[in-house]
Design a protein around this motif. Structure first.
Motif, PDB file in Angstrom:
ATOM      1  N   THR A   1      71.924  61.308  24.550  1.00  0.00           N
ATOM      2  CA  THR A   1      70.927  60.949  23.543  1.00  0.00           C
ATOM      3  C   THR A   1      71.101  61.751  22.260  1.00  0.00           C
ATOM      4  O   THR A   1      71.044  61.200  21.155  1.00  0.00           O
ATOM      5  CB  THR A   1      69.504  61.160  24.096  1.00  0.00           C
ATOM      6  N   LEU A   2      71.328  63.061  22.387  1.00  0.00           N
ATOM      7  CA  LEU A   2      71.464  63.893  21.200  1.00  0.00           C
ATOM      8  C   LEU A   2      72.759  63.590  20.440  1.00  0.00           C
ATOM      9  O   LEU A   2      72.790  63.632  19.212  1.00  0.00           O
ATOM     10  CB  LEU A   2      71.413  65.378  21.580  1.00  0.00           C
TER      11      LEU A   2
ATOM     12  N   ARG B   1      71.663  59.560  15.804  1.00  0.00           N
ATOM     13  CA  ARG B   1      71.617  58.728  14.598  1.00  0.00           C
ATOM     14  C   ARG B   1      71.497  57.246  14.949  1.00  0.00           C
ATOM     15  O   ARG B   1      70.817  56.482  14.259  1.00  0.00           O
ATOM     16  CB  ARG B   1      72.857  58.991  13.735  1.00  0.00           C
ATOM     17  N   VAL B   2      72.166  56.843  16.022  1.00  0.00           N
ATOM     18  CA  VAL B   2      72.045  55.454  16.481  1.00  0.00           C
ATOM     19  C   VAL B   2      70.636  55.202  17.002  1.00  0.00           C
ATOM     20  O   VAL B   2      70.028  54.164  16.738  1.00  0.00           O
ATOM     21  CB  VAL B   2      73.092  55.152  17.575  1.00  0.00           C
ATOM     22  N   VAL B   3      70.105  56.178  17.760  1.00  0.00           N
ATOM     23  CA  VAL B   3      68.748  56.056  18.298  1.00  0.00           C
ATOM     24  C   VAL B   3      67.740  55.833  17.174  1.00  0.00           C
ATOM     25  O   VAL B   3      66.911  54.922  17.225  1.00  0.00           O
ATOM     26  CB  VAL B   3      68.367  57.319  19.107  1.00  0.00           C
TER      27      VAL B   3
ATOM     28  N   PHE C   1      62.401  54.176  23.890  1.00  0.00           N
ATOM     29  CA  PHE C   1      63.304  53.772  24.967  1.00  0.00           C
ATOM     30  C   PHE C   1      64.030  54.982  25.544  1.00  0.00           C
ATOM     31  O   PHE C   1      64.172  55.118  26.771  1.00  0.00           O
ATOM     32  CB  PHE C   1      64.316  52.753  24.430  1.00  0.00           C
ATOM     33  N   GLU C   2      64.490  55.883  24.666  1.00  0.00           N
ATOM     34  CA  GLU C   2      65.173  57.096  25.117  1.00  0.00           C
ATOM     35  C   GLU C   2      64.208  58.002  25.882  1.00  0.00           C
ATOM     36  O   GLU C   2      64.599  58.667  26.847  1.00  0.00           O
ATOM     37  CB  GLU C   2      65.780  57.843  23.929  1.00  0.00           C
ATOM     38  N   LYS C   3      62.935  58.014  25.438  1.00  0.00           N
ATOM     39  CA  LYS C   3      61.929  58.793  26.169  1.00  0.00           C
ATOM     40  C   LYS C   3      61.779  58.278  27.590  1.00  0.00           C
ATOM     41  O   LYS C   3      61.677  59.051  28.551  1.00  0.00           O
ATOM     42  CB  LYS C   3      60.585  58.720  25.451  1.00  0.00           C
ATOM     43  N   HIS C   4      61.770  56.946  27.735  1.00  0.00           N
ATOM     44  CA  HIS C   4      61.628  56.357  29.076  1.00  0.00           C
ATOM     45  C   HIS C   4      62.849  56.664  29.945  1.00  0.00           C
ATOM     46  O   HIS C   4      62.710  56.951  31.139  1.00  0.00           O
ATOM     47  CB  HIS C   4      61.436  54.843  28.965  1.00  0.00           C
ATOM     48  N   LYS C   5      64.033  56.616  29.339  1.00  0.00           N
ATOM     49  CA  LYS C   5      65.249  56.947  30.091  1.00  0.00           C
ATOM     50  C   LYS C   5      65.212  58.391  30.557  1.00  0.00           C
ATOM     51  O   LYS C   5      65.535  58.705  31.705  1.00  0.00           O
ATOM     52  CB  LYS C   5      66.483  56.709  29.214  1.00  0.00           C
TER      53      LYS C   5
END
Length: 612
Positions: free
Chosen positions: A239-240, A244-246, A254-258
């Protein structure tokens, strides 16, 4: 032009048996290795520090001996001095007190030595293991990394080695202290009261069965927990790295849910671990307390029946207190053992994966390369059950020839170029460099003679100069500047705040895509190899930068074997030969003019791009 080729023989070990990548074998990777082999490997890390190890063990012996002596000193005072009607009671008490203080001083010094030097021994061993694992990471091929998560690999080199180092230090020390203290305490207790001692030691078999049962559960829970924390590291790293894509897609939720999913799995594994740990340590702690209560009750009864005096009961209780401490050490060792041995298993799982690309037994050093490349009936697939990306392909590239590879996505252009430096091994056929099978030369000498500018540019954290110097580590400042000028990067570099000493950030985030691409091209200019591969090297450049780099690329390609993979056909008009690939192999080849006149696949691609 480079001079004629020659080869110098370089001995090399036989390639070891290949093993499947870890991701394919799961947590059971390395299970086929004999336990004896792993045992020798485990003990081998002590070898460089045997002097320090024996000093640590000597101090542990002294600590155990003093721990046993102190109750005996108390017994001497209560029985021999206070109970003996000595005329010099105060003098004798002071003398014994001074002796006990001396013992405490020695005990403290030895404990400090164990705490400091013992931990430093563990830290040095941890450093050795991390270095070994990191070196092994460098040997593993692209096929291994294609299936791995960076976070998992980082966990094995950080968290696992830390707990293993703790086991290396505390393990032998806890075992020595426990065995000596328990043995010495048992002898003292038997001399005071045999019956009471036998009753106390009846608890030990029950404690052992209890400990073994929950120890097994704790081991599985700890293994699961280590796997889950590796998943979390992998998720965070992924994720980190793509933050930039996030943000550009506003997918923070969505990343939080993942992450929450991975975090919940870790929490579940820790809950299982803590439950087993609670039963394990709580139960053994209860047994220790039961022993103390048993001594007080049965000792009181013995005093009533005049089979034990108060002084002996006091000594007995002190010895039982001493006995409980090594039991606690043993309990702590059990936890430490599970953490450490689980870390060792995960450590060995990686170390036992043999690189699937190694130097042959009689691999030779490649020197004075001219750059003639030949593919002979080459086929390649990424996995056994995958279809061929390249199949029965034959192609000859003359030394110094400038060849462009074009075709639709997925026809194997990048794969073909990755086979030349042996990033992957051919499934069938062979590749020759100056007439020599690339499998018969050392990987280091092969790759030293090939320069690659990849489509996906990677720059390291550090300065501009550091990143260019990566092409030739001993390059002078003048050489770096010259390479940058050849790549048409000098002007933008000088416009940066600190010029060549400007820190470009992680992965070069402070530079534009075109600037990063030109730095990566400058690295290859500095390396100055006889064979050059440009994998869509100008794909991130604007028109002005593309023309500048194209001019320097063609200058570099003069009298050097150059392979260019390009989607922009405008960049390869001057190629001496253009090879058009399709799913069935080579569809056509020739110069730009010849292929346009042929009005085939290349002409169609050219016309499509001309309309855009």
């Amino acid at each position: 032009m480079h001079s004629t080729d020659s080869m110098t023989k370089k001995p090399s070990a036989q390639p070891s048996t290949k093993r499947l990548p870890l991701a394919r074998t799961g947590s059971k990777s390395g299970a086929t290795k004999p336990a004896r082999t792993r045992g020798k490997k485990f003990l081998s890390y002590y070898k460089p520090y045997m002097g320090l190890f024996f000093a640590d063990m000597a101090c542990a012996l002294v600590v155990s001996a003093i721990t046993l002596l102190l109750p005996l000193c108390a017994q001497y005072i209560t029985q021999n001095i206070l109970g003996g009607n000595s005329p010099h009671e105060l003098h004798d008490i002071y003398l014994m007190g001074a002796f006990m203080l001396a013992l405490i001083a020695v005990h403290t010094l030895c404990t400090m030595f164990i705490d400091f030097q013992g931990h430093m021994m563990g830290a040095r061993m941890e450093s050795d293991m991390r270095s070994e694992l990191f070196e092994h990471y460098q040997k593993l091929s692209f096929s291994f990394y294609d299936e791995q998560k960076t976070g998992q690999l980082m966990t094995r080199i950080t968290d696992d080695t830390f707990w293993l180092a703790e086991l290396y230090h505390h393990g032998p020390e806890d075992i020595v202290v426990t065995l000596l203290t328990v043995t010495g305490a048992f002898i003292i207790l038997v001399k005071i009261n045999v019956a009471l001692t036998l009753v106390i030691f009846l608890f030990l078999p029950i404690m052992t069965v209890y400990a073994l049962y929950f120890n097994k559960k704790l081991k599985h829970a700890l293994r699961s927990s280590k796997d889950r924390i590796g998943d979390i590291n992998a998720q965070v790293e992924d994720t980190l790295a793509g933050v930039r894509v996030v943000k550009s897609f506003t997918n923070e939720e969505f990343e939080k849910h993942k992450f929450a999913h991975a975090n919940h799995r870790f929490l579940t594994s820790r809950r299982d671990g803590y439950r087993s740990e609670a039963y394990f340590f709580g139960g053994l702690g209860a047994f220790a307390q039961l022993i103390t209560i048993t001594v007080i009750v049965l000792g009181g009864i013995a005093i009533v029946h005049v089979s034990l005096n108060l002084a002996d009961l006091l000594t007995y209780l002190l010895c039982v207190g001493i006995l409980i401490d090594p039991i606690r050490k043993l309990i702590n060792f059990s936890r430490l053992y599970q953490d450490g041995i689980t870390g060792f298993q995960r450590f060995m799982e990686i170390l036992e994966i043999e690189p699937d690309l190694q130097d042959a037994a009689n691999a030779r050093e490649l020197t004075r390369v001219r750059g003639k490349v030949e593919f002979q009936d080459v086929s390649f697939r990424y996995k056994e059950d995958y279809k061929d990306v390249v199949k029965n392909l034959s192609l000859r590239i003359r030394a110094g020839e400038y060849v462009a590879l074009v075709g639709s996505s997925g026809v194997g252009k990048t794969t073909l170029c990755s086979l030349i430096p042996r990033f992957y091994e051919v499934s069938a056929g062979k590749i020759l460099l100056d007439g020599h099978d690339i499998r018969d030369v050392t990987l280091r000498s092969l790759r030293r003679n090939i320069g690659i500018v990849q489509q996906d540019v990677y720059l390291f954290a550090g300065t501009v100069a550091d990143n260019i110097r990566y092409g030739k580590l001993d390059a002078s400042e003048q050489e770096i500047i010259h390479a940058a000028k050849q790549a048409h990067a000098h002007d933008f570099i000088m416009a940066l705040p600190d010029g060549y000493n400007t820190d470009i950030g992680q992965r070069g985030v402070r530079l534009s895509g075109g600037q990063k691409q030109r730095l990566s091209i400058a690295r290859v200019f500095l390396k100055n190899p006889p064979v050059i591969i440009f994998d869509e090297a100008t794909s991130a450049l604007d028109n002005e930068s593309e023309k500048a780099v194209q001019d320097s690329l063609e200058k570099l390609a003069d009298n050097r074997t150059t392979l260019v993979i390009a989607h922009r056909l405008s960049t390869i008009r001057n190629a001496q030969r253009i090879v058009v690939l399709s799913e069935t192999g080579i569809a056509e080849q020739g110069t730009h003019a010849e292929l346009i006149a042929l009005n085939g696949v290349y002409a169609n691609l050219h016309n499509m791009q001309a309309k855009i």
